[in-house]
Design a protein around this motif. Structure first.
Motif, mmCIF file in Angstrom:
data_model
loop_
_atom_site.group_PDB
_atom_site.id
_atom_site.type_symbol
_atom_site.label_atom_id
_atom_site.label_comp_id
_atom_site.label_asym_id
_atom_site.label_seq_id
_atom_site.Cartn_x
_atom_site.Cartn_y
_atom_site.Cartn_z
ATOM 1 N N LYS A 639 -6.234 0.822 7.725
ATOM 2 C CA LYS A 639 -6.496 0.766 6.287
ATOM 3 C C LYS A 639 -5.577 -0.227 5.598
ATOM 4 O O LYS A 639 -6.004 -0.997 4.730
ATOM 5 C CB LYS A 639 -6.330 2.157 5.681
ATOM 6 C CG LYS A 639 -6.694 2.216 4.208
ATOM 7 C CD LYS A 639 -6.669 3.642 3.687
ATOM 8 C CE LYS A 639 -7.144 3.678 2.233
ATOM 9 N NZ LYS A 639 -7.172 5.068 1.713
ATOM 10 N N PHE A 640 -4.310 -0.229 5.997
ATOM 11 C CA PHE A 640 -3.362 -1.188 5.418
ATOM 12 C C PHE A 640 -3.801 -2.625 5.719
ATOM 13 O O PHE A 640 -3.760 -3.496 4.834
ATOM 14 C CB PHE A 640 -1.959 -0.933 5.977
ATOM 15 C CG PHE A 640 -0.966 -1.980 5.567
ATOM 16 C CD1 PHE A 640 -0.436 -1.988 4.282
ATOM 17 C CD2 PHE A 640 -0.581 -2.980 6.452
ATOM 18 C CE1 PHE A 640 0.467 -2.971 3.897
ATOM 19 C CE2 PHE A 640 0.313 -3.959 6.079
ATOM 20 C CZ PHE A 640 0.840 -3.964 4.796
ATOM 21 N N CYS A 641 -4.233 -2.883 6.950
ATOM 22 C CA CYS A 641 -4.650 -4.239 7.337
ATOM 23 C C CYS A 641 -5.919 -4.657 6.593
ATOM 24 O O CYS A 641 -6.026 -5.805 6.134
ATOM 25 C CB CYS A 641 -4.878 -4.322 8.843
ATOM 26 S SG CYS A 641 -3.369 -4.150 9.811
ATOM 27 N N PHE A 642 -6.885 -3.726 6.480
ATOM 28 C CA PHE A 642 -8.108 -4.052 5.747
ATOM 29 C C PHE A 642 -7.776 -4.391 4.290
ATOM 30 O O PHE A 642 -8.348 -5.326 3.716
ATOM 31 C CB PHE A 642 -9.092 -2.882 5.783
ATOM 32 C CG PHE A 642 -9.585 -2.514 7.156
ATOM 33 C CD1 PHE A 642 -9.670 -3.469 8.155
ATOM 34 C CD2 PHE A 642 -9.967 -1.211 7.451
ATOM 35 C CE1 PHE A 642 -10.137 -3.139 9.426
ATOM 36 C CE2 PHE A 642 -10.433 -0.872 8.702
ATOM 37 C CZ PHE A 642 -10.510 -1.831 9.691
ATOM 38 N N THR A 643 -6.843 -3.633 3.717
ATOM 39 C CA THR A 643 -6.464 -3.860 2.322
ATOM 40 C C THR A 643 -5.732 -5.183 2.158
ATOM 41 O O THR A 643 -5.996 -5.948 1.220
ATOM 42 C CB THR A 643 -5.575 -2.704 1.835
ATOM 43 O OG1 THR A 643 -6.259 -1.461 2.006
ATOM 44 C CG2 THR A 643 -5.202 -2.891 0.372
ATOM 45 N N SER A 644 -4.804 -5.471 3.075
ATOM 46 C CA SER A 644 -3.948 -6.650 2.937
ATOM 47 C C SER A 644 -4.630 -7.938 3.376
ATOM 48 O O SER A 644 -4.367 -9.005 2.804
ATOM 49 C CB SER A 644 -2.669 -6.460 3.761
ATOM 50 O OG SER A 644 -1.998 -5.282 3.395
ATOM 51 N N LEU A 645 -5.492 -7.842 4.384
ATOM 52 C CA LEU A 645 -6.050 -9.063 4.982
ATOM 53 C C LEU A 645 -7.565 -9.164 4.858
ATOM 54 O O LEU A 645 -8.138 -10.201 5.194
ATOM 55 C CB LEU A 645 -5.677 -9.127 6.468
ATOM 56 C CG LEU A 645 -4.187 -9.127 6.806
ATOM 57 C CD1 LEU A 645 -3.992 -9.002 8.318
ATOM 58 C CD2 LEU A 645 -3.527 -10.398 6.306
ATOM 59 N N GLY A 646 -8.199 -8.109 4.381
ATOM 60 C CA GLY A 646 -9.654 -8.046 4.389
ATOM 61 C C GLY A 646 -10.342 -9.123 3.574
ATOM 62 O O GLY A 646 -11.491 -9.480 3.867
#
Length: 985
Positions: A639-646
């Motif tokens: 979820k953090f990666c989707f939010t930060s890099l999505g």
């Protein structure tokens, strides 16, 4: 542009025919083969043997006949040797061919051979070695020849295959006596007189090297005389004289009416230099002189021993008189060669290697013989390898050695101009294998030595040999040929880097101090104490490492770049309490810069590596994927990666190549749930706004049954595919649960062997969660493996799955011994489609190693070209929904030996394979003259100049501003100048 030439078939003739001439020309063999083009020369040759080529099988009397006391047979030296108190079982019964002539003839008929090589038992025809004759023996071989004539099979008859009558050994000392040549000639005359009308090919004796050296020198074989080198050389001298006598006997008295040919079966090893130096090559030449040349040079050249033997052995070696030299010279109508494990290698005296390396290159030996002995007609009268004595009917190892030797023979004929006219598999049926007894098997037909009737049961090698004889070799097949064509518009051409090079050090604006430049005195910068300036906000262009990597990717012309994030560095504690924002910013910048140059980032959330499986330490320390808490930790991380890099990443991989070989069933269970939860998280919360796609990437090497005709081997291959791929694929892409094959096998193994390998169960809700959690099927494919069920090699046998790994030695192999099998990719893609439907598929990694040697980058060029062509076949011919292909890997710095860029002295250099791949990308495949031109939408509006401007928008904006400002300034200057002028007027 035209398509690159596919490197599938080598040229028809590489370096011409061997030179004719005096002995010693064979010494050029090693340097010649070192110069042949790689890998073309090592590719499998799809071609046929010359018309009329002879295909056969062979046997020897003592190995297969049995009946040692039947029909008036006398004792041989092998009977005596095998009956010693400490000796293992011998050939008293063996395969019992004496009582089963029809059985053996039926085996020959089934094979479809053109000839059968067998030996006559001297002691069966002349029980004491001399008169009187045994009528039962004459009748036996008469019946055998009659059967062969009825079947239209040519007999190739050996007069002496090691089984000297014991009476001659007792009375005269065997081959150590000068009396033996005449006695042998008398025996030969009997055979010519009784059987010569039905025999066109005669062999006087088999492998005189073994008879002389190990029978009378070392005593390792019968008659077991340990007479040392001197007696060994004397026995060989008598064997040569005996052979010459028999040849002259036939030539003078029988050839005019019987019109046959006579030779001697000579066995040899092959040897290669430890280093390609003149000294080592001379030692290799000497090694062949001491084994093969010992007998071949007197017969085929000048009637005398090789000079290397003469100069090294001095008085040990007997002398031929000038009359004897003339008598021995030319006493062979063709060159009869034996080459195989037992004779050529296991019985080779180690001193005769001269500190060089043994090799099994039949092709190079054939070329050496052709060069050394004036290009004689060569008849391979014995060739094969062996399998374990416990192997029954699926003899895959034996098949692949046969395939190698036959392929090398074909190349010797087609490429090297060697005159080979026949080939004999050894042997027709299992039998007594000399000093190895019954511990190995070399037959095409299986014999149960414990049974009463000794039935012949065909092995897989029988089917292999049958088909080869029918086709007269390995004719080209449509599936072996490259195809022309292109991939669809929008096809993803990618490159892989496990982890991108991360260097978060900005290249400028690090120092907040203020300096003054002392231009008058010191010419240096002087820092002003206590004076500081605010640093500007960091920008992506500050990271020099990103700019370099992007420029290399642009040079390659790829459309996609696949790399993995480092979970352990982004969230060092495994949760959101500590976030490495600098690293996240670096990833954001990298993805942004990729998009700026029209390269799509393909990002994996997790890829296991050796240390802690690339998990945060806190998770690795407490069970890793065995711990169910890792599942939720992964979802939070995703979820953090989707939010930060999505916003920058539209192509996600949850897990890249989970290590199924080292994964427990519990860990795999949790891993699947983590993947599914991450997929559903993206689907519900991010897909609508970010418009990306997400799936899992599995390693998927192809598994092929070692014996293609064996149902048991096919079952093993199917089982391994389910354990290696289906274990994680079936729950996601199939029915939401593990493959039934896995559950059934584990249930059986746990019951039989008291194993306790528990495959967990999913609840119904978990099945629904996992099933369908994909947008595409991503796979990594590197090689193909052969598997069988017969246990042959304990080191390569998996007891748990009951699988034997087999190697096809005709395949190309990388320096790390990875097999290069392009057609395996096509079979895999077809299997995926048949199992999981018309799912969009990406080959997300495909590559091979080198050893920093440009020679082996040629193998990578071949590998990439032909694997892509097989992918094109899958797309074009099999209708596989293939949407992308990625090469592994980007560079040698992050993946040593696998990169398309080398990395030496802090510099990246493109290898030829990179340029080759770029050409394929530019062509979008392999277009040919008949390939319709397709104008892709993206390409129709693009041009090199447009690409230049499109990728430099910021720079163009700045230049435009300067240009406008310059024009405005000029306009103002002119305007006010004229205004002032008017005022003064």
């Amino acid at each position: 542009p035209s398509a690159p030439v596919l490197l599938l078939l080598p040229p028809l003739l590489l370096l011409g025919r061997p030179l004719l001439g005096a002995p010693g020309h064979g010494a050029g063999t090693w340097s010649r083969f070192a110069r042949l083009p790689y890998p073309q020369d090592q590719l499998f040759l799809h071609d046929t043997f010359p018309d009329g080529f002879l295909w056969g099988a062979g046997s020897a009397a003592y190995q297969t006949e049995g009946g040692w006391r039947q029909g008036g047979k006398g004792a041989s030296i092998w009977d005596t040797f095998a009956h010693r108190p400490s000796a293992p079982a011998g050939g008293d019964v063996a395969s019992d061919s004496y009582n089963n002539l029809f059985r053996d003839a039926e085996g020959l008929r089934r094979l479809g051979v053109s000839h059968y090589r067998f030996s006559l038992s001297w002691a069966r025809l002349l029980p004491n070695g001399t008169e009187p004759v045994n009528p039962a023996g004459l009748a036996h071989y008469g019946r055998l020849l009659g059967h062969l004539r009825e079947l239209g099979i040519e007999p190739v008859v050996t007069l002496y295959h090691w089984d000297l009558p014991q009476g001659l050994q007792d009375a005269f000392g065997g081959w150590a006596s000068p009396v033996l040549p005449q006695l042998f000639c008398d025996y030969a005359e009997l055979c010519f007189r009784h059987f010569g009308g039905q025999v066109r090919y005669w062999l006087t004796m088999d492998n005189p090297y073994v008879v002389a050296w190990h029978g009378y020198g070392t005593g390792q074989l019968p008659p077991g005389v340990r007479g040392g080198p001197r007696l060994g050389y004397r026995a060989a001298h008598h064997l040569l004289q005996a052979h010459a006598k028999v040849w002259h006997l036939y030539n003078d008295h029988f050839r005019p009416t019987q019109r046959g040919k006579v030779s001697i079966a000579l066995s040899s090893h092959w040897i290669k230099p430890q280093h390609m130096t003149e000294k080592n090559i001379k030692e290799c030449q000497k090694s062949l002189d001491f084994v093969l040349g010992w007998f071949a040079k007197p017969i085929f050249i000048d009637g005398d021993y090789p000079e290397s033997m003469r100069s090294n052995l001095s008085s040990l070696l007997p002398e031929f008189s000038e009359v004897e030299k003339k008598y021995v010279k030319g006493t062979a109508d063709f060159f009869a060669l034996s080459f195989g494990a037992t004779l050529s290698f296991q019985l080779l005296d180690s001193h005769m290697k001269f500190q060089q390396l043994e090799s099994i290159s039949l092709r190079q030996l054939l070329y050496w013989i052709s060069s050394e002995y004036n290009n004689p007609e060569i008849f391979i009268v014995e060739n094969s390898w062996f399998v374990s004595g416990s192997t029954k009917r699926d003899d895959a190892k034996y098949i692949y050695y046969l395939k190698k030797f036959m392929m090398e023979t074909l190349k010797a004929i087609r490429y090297d101009g060697v005159n080979v006219f026949g080939y004999t598999v050894w042997s027709l049926l299992d039998g007594f294998e000399w000093h190895r007894g019954y511990s190995i098997r070399r037959g095409l037909f299986y014999v149960d030595f414990q049974s009463h009737d000794k039935k012949l049961m065909p092995k897989s090698s029988v089917l292999f040999y049958q088909k080869l004889i029918e086709k007269n070799g390995f004719p080209p097949l449509p599936e072996n040929q490259p195809i022309e064509g292109i991939f669809p518009c929008g096809f993803a051409w990618g490159i892989v880097d496990n982890y991108i090079q991360v260097d978060t050090t900005p290249s400028q604006f690090l120092d907040s101090n203020v300096y003054v430049w002392d231009v008058h005195q010191t010419k240096k910068l002087i820092k002003l104490d206590g004076v500081f300036t605010s640093k500007r906000k960091r920008h992506c262009v500050d990271f020099a490492a990103i700019r370099l990597q992007i420029s290399l990717l642009q040079e390659m012309h790829v459309t996609h770049f696949h790399f993995s994030l480092k979970w352990s560095l982004i969230l060092p504690l495994g949760n959101l309490s500590l976030i490495n924002h600098t690293l996240v910013h670096y990833y954001q910048c990298f993805a942004t810069e990729l998009l700026r140059v029209n390269i799509t980032p393909v990002v994996a959330l997790w890829q296991p590596m050796a240390e802690n499986q690339e998990l945060p330490v806190s998770l690795a320390k407490y069970g890793a994927w065995e711990n169910v808490e890792t599942v939720q930790a992964f979802v939070e991380y995703a979820k953090f990666c989707f939010t930060s890099l999505g916003d920058h990443v539209k192509f996600w991989i949850t897990m890249n190549e989970p290590p199924v070989k080292n994964l427990t069933y519990t860990a795999g269970h949790n891993l699947l749930k983590a993947h599914a939860k991450a997929w559903h998280l993206y689907d519900k919360e991010f897909r609508r706004s970010q418009k990306g796609k997400i799936s899992i990437a599995l390693q998927a090497d192809w598994v092929e049954p070692a014996c293609p005709f064996s149902r048991n081997d096919q079952e093993v291959a199917d089982r391994i595919l389910e354990f290696d791929i289906g274990w994680l694929a079936e729950p996601i892409f199939g029915n939401g649960d593990y493959p039934q094959v896995m559950r059934s096998w584990l249930h059986r193994r746990n019951g039989v062997d008291l194993y306790n390998f528990h495959l967990p169960y999913f609840s119904e809700d978990e099945k629904k969660l996992i099933k369908g959690s994909f947008d595409f099927f991503a796979l990594s494919h590197y090689t193909t493996t052969l598997v069988g069920w017969e246990k042959e090699d304990a080191v390569k046998y998996d007891h748990y799955l009951e699988v034997q790994l087999i190697n096809d030695i005709t395949w190309l192999h990388s320096p790390n011994r990875a097999a290069v099998v392009p057609w395996g990719l096509r079979k895999l893609l077809k299997w995926v489609k048949s199992k999981y439907g018309d799912v969009p598929t990406y080959v997300l990694a495909n590559g091979i190693d080198d050893d920093q040697n440009m020679v082996h980058d040629k193998l990578r060029v071949y590998y990439i070209q032909n694997y892509i062509n097989e992918a094109l076949k899958a797309y074009t011919l099999d209708n596989v929904n293939l949407q992308g292909y990625f090469v592994y890997s980007f560079n040698d710095k992050t993946a040593p030996k696998y990169g398309l860029y080398s990395y030496v002295a802090n510099q990246y250099e493109p290898k030829p394979s990179m340029k080759h791949y770029r050409e394929t990308i530019d062509n979008n495949g392999f277009p040919g003259p008949e390939t319709p031109e397709v104008l892709c939408p993206e390409e129709s509006a693009s041009c090199p100049e447009c690409h230049f401007f499109r990728t430099r928008k910021s720079l163009l904006a700045f230049i435009s501003f300067i240009f406008v400002a310059f024009i405005v300034t000029i306009f103002l200057i002119i305007y006010y100048s004229k205004k002032i002028e008017r005022r003064y007027k």
